[in-house]
Design an enzyme around this catalytic site. Structure first.
Site: not given
Ligand code: MOS
Length: 717
Positions: A236, A463, A605, A609, A672-673, A676
């Site tokens: 993290f 992770g 996953t 997440q 995209k991510g 966060e």
């Protein structure tokens, strides 16, 4: 726990290894002759070491050495060039001098033949100090706050324009320090292979960045350093830099000429590997009667250490999230006598969003406009900072999906209006955003004549399921079943990959793998000589050409589209809470998290997440808080009995929803991510729901029962 198990997509490729214990983490290697290091921490918070008595420790059974600042071998990268002054701030230097900068600072490492003997001997090391007056209290220090490098101020349009608006408020919002608390403890095994060659197994989010960090501290050529981190049990943000305990193990291994293993204890995890900084914020915000934002003023003072300026820019969200002509920000740092903070999931934005999304909620009640509607009214169609178009943005769709799933239409505007079996019911929402980054990376793909594919890149998987994502991309590109694909990572000698951070891995490393697969397929088509088919028989082509394998390494970078478009990922969290009026207990009844993060490469996953980030946000909202006894500058709750993180019983139901529309510009996958944005906006969603349930606005996290109950123990509303 959740009602929307994603059945599509690959299951975690390393899931079996992890649940059977076959996955080997950094502490689980055992090079021949390995010995054990244990750190001794300072018991004062500020001052100098007068003397250290390590004789008893040195005489204890099995002890090989005790290293302190008095006998530490010279660390080349710490030395100041002749004629230059020691910089006042900068890298923390372990065992460098007699200065104490924070409580728990390592003052010695004891090396022994077993862990238990090292631990016992460490208890025998006694230090005498000259203590100086310390300050660990953020709020007392506000007046001494200073602007970080690059200046913390910004202005778009008029400063303080919110004051001219007919509907306005100004409020302060505070978050405490929080620690990352990954399951896996930070650990390193350091082994010198020659006087100038080093191998380490260490918990890191980036084997190559760690390699480069060690190279600069020890002034070694980076090719002489091998860093391995095959499995990481959560981080993290806590494993994005080379920490003092890693330096200690490397120095110790050199001195005792044996591999040294050093594992931090859980208590050390609270003081030695960073945390989200304690931050005070003030927002002034104003709107017209129809909800159009007139201005936002966002001030923040973030805590840092005495030796390093940690700047995470929590005010950025107010500039970037909503369409508002007049925004000014002011950010300062306050240097306290505590170890440095560091990046923690949603760094900056998670903190800033707590203030901004809470303030917007407060404004929505003044205006009597639904909080979702208020955000739609102020939706930014283009990037408010640069004016550029977004590469993609489906936030309005995300609002709709989330509102429908939580049952937003059941929300009553009046706080405390609904009860259910004696519990007050409240609904709240909060949004998140984070830059969608894409960096340079490389991947090697090797097709073997048995028809299996090997993929190699130096990325870490802390992770989120990076391996599963990579194998999915390769499987789709190559037309191969996942069982035929092997993925090799976490080794600094593999092709270039940046650290896993900033939600950039899929966009960055995924693109390199995609490109390598495309290039490999092309080579096969040339080899086949017939223009190829969509799904060539790779093994047969290799055999026909008397080849055992065919491999390519491809490098990719963010494209020129970066200059034309603003790239962000977006989230919105909806929460239904139950609050008990007599005890102040808050229960999350249901949460819905919606992510607009482009195409979802690996649905299973990604879902876990998104849920994981939301749980982090619930911890932030309701329970996580580092408590320091300011008399001693020492942490009170450096354990999981006293520092609460959410457990299963705290998290009844979270629904993860993806808009799942590809971004046309960011990369070939359109992904995209999302790491966060899974957390950013969750804490204010909970706080806003608690207000809706109770009429109590809690502006200092975490929202513990004492903050909801009045002085007489009853909830006032
Ligand atoms: Mo992170 S704070 O991008 O590991």
């Amino acid at each position: 726990m959740t009602n929307n198990q994603s059945t599509k997509g690959l299951s975690r490729i390393d899931g079996r290894l992890k649940v059977t214990g076959a996955a080997r983490y950094s502490a689980e290697f055992a090079p021949a002759g390995m010995v054990y290091g244990v750190l001794v921490g300072s018991t004062i918070t500020k001052g100098t070491i007068k003397s250290i008595d390590s004789k008893a420790a040195e005489r204890a059974p099995g002890v090989l050495s005790v290293i302190t600042h008095q006998n530490c071998p010279r660390i080349a990268g710490y030395q100041v060039e002749p004629g230059k002054k020691e910089p006042e701030k900068g890298t923390y230097k372990l065992f460098y001098n007699n200065k104490i900068l924070f409580n728990g600072q390592p003052i010695a490492i004891v090396i022994a033949d077993t862990f238990e003997r090292a631990l016992y001997a460490a208890s025998l090391v006694k230090a005498q100090y000259n203590a100086a007056e310390h300050n660990t209290r953020l709020i007392d220090q506000k007046h001494e706050a200073f602007a970080p490098e690059g200046d913390g101020t910004s202005k778009r349009g008029e400063a303080d324009a919110w004051k001219t608006a007919p509907f306005k408020l100004e409020q302060e919002y505070i978050i405490p320090s929080e620690v990352h608390s990954p399951m896996e403890l930070h650990a390193i095994i350091a082994k010198w292979d020659a006087a100038d060659r080093l191998t380490v197994w260490t918990k890191t989010q980036g084997v190559q960045d760690t390699r480069d960090g060690i190279a600069s501290i020890f002034k070694l050529p980076r090719e002489n350093i091998q860093v391995n981190s095959k499995f990481v049990g959560g981080a993290f943000g806590s494993a994005l830099q080379v920490w003092p305990h890693e330096v200690a193990a490397i120095v110790a291994a050199k001195l005792v000429k044996r591999p040294v293993k050093l594992v931090l204890g859980r208590a050390d995890m609270f003081t030695s590997v960073g945390y989200r900084p304690h931050t005070w914020q003030k927002i002034g915000i104003g709107a017209t009667a129809d909800g159009k934002l007139v201005g936002i003023t966002h001030e923040a003072i973030g805590q840092t250490s005495a030796y390093e300026d940690f700047n995470e820019g929590p005010i950025g969200v107010s500039r970037a999230t909503y369409a508002c002509a007049n925004v000014n920000t002011l950010y300062k740092l306050s240097a306290l006598d505590i170890g440095s903070p560091t990046w923690m999931r949603g760094p900056g934005e998670a903190t800033g969003a707590f203030a901004l999304e809470s303030a917007l909620d407060e404004l929505s009640y003044q205006l009597n406009i639904d909080p979702v509607e208020l955000r739609i009214i102020n939706h930014a169609d283009t990037d408010p900072e640069s004016g550029k178009p977004f590469s993609s943005k489906y936030l309005k769709e995300a609002y709709k999906l989330g509102a429908d799933a939580i049952g937003w239409s059941d929300r009553k505007t009046k706080p405390g209006a609904t009860a259910q079996n004696g519990w007050l019911v409240g609904y709240g929402m909060g949004g998140g955003m984070f830059g969608a980054y894409r960096d340079k990376a490389a991947a090697r793909v090797v097709m073997k004549d048995d028809g299996t594919l090997l993929i190699q890149t130096a990325v870490s998987d802390i992770g989120p399921g990076t391996g599963t994502m990579i194998v999915t991309i390769a499987s789709e590109e190559m037309g191969l079943p996942a069982e035929k694909i092997k993925f090799d990572l976490g080794d600094s000698s593999l092709p270039l990959a940046p650290s896993q951070g900033g939600s950039g891995t899929t966009a960055t490393v995924g693109s390199a793998v995609y490109q390598a697969c495309t290039d490999l397929k092309e080579n096969f088509q040339k080899l086949a000589g017939n223009g190829g088919t969509d799904k060539p028989d790779y093994a047969a082509i290799l055999k026909r050409n008397n080849l055992q394998k065919l491999e390519v390494t491809s490098t990719t970078n963010g494209g020129p589209e970066r200059d034309k478009y603003a790239m962000y990922a977006w989230s919105v969290h909806f929460v239904k809470v139950l609050v008990h009026p007599a005890t102040g207990v808050v229960k999350i009844d249901k949460a819905v998290c919606v992510a607009d993060c482009g195409h979802v490469v690996s649905p299973k996953t990604a879902r876990s997440q998104l849920i994981g980030g939301a749980i982090g946000g619930i911890g932030m909202a309701l329970m996580e808080e580092v408590v320091i006894d300011h008399r001693y500058g020492r942490l009170v709750n450096n354990n999981f009995a006293d520092y609460h993180v959410p457990v299963n019983a705290d998290i009844p139901q979270i629904e993860a929803i993806f808009v799942n529309k590809p971004d046309p510009y960011i990369n070939p996958m359109g992904a995209k991510g999302m790491a966060e944005i899974a957390l950013i906006g969750m804490a204010p969603a909970v706080a806003n729901a608690v207000y809706n349930a109770t009429g109590k606005r809690v502006r200092e996290l975490p929202i513990t029962p004492d903050k909801l109950l009045g002085k007489d123990g009853a909830m006032e509303s």
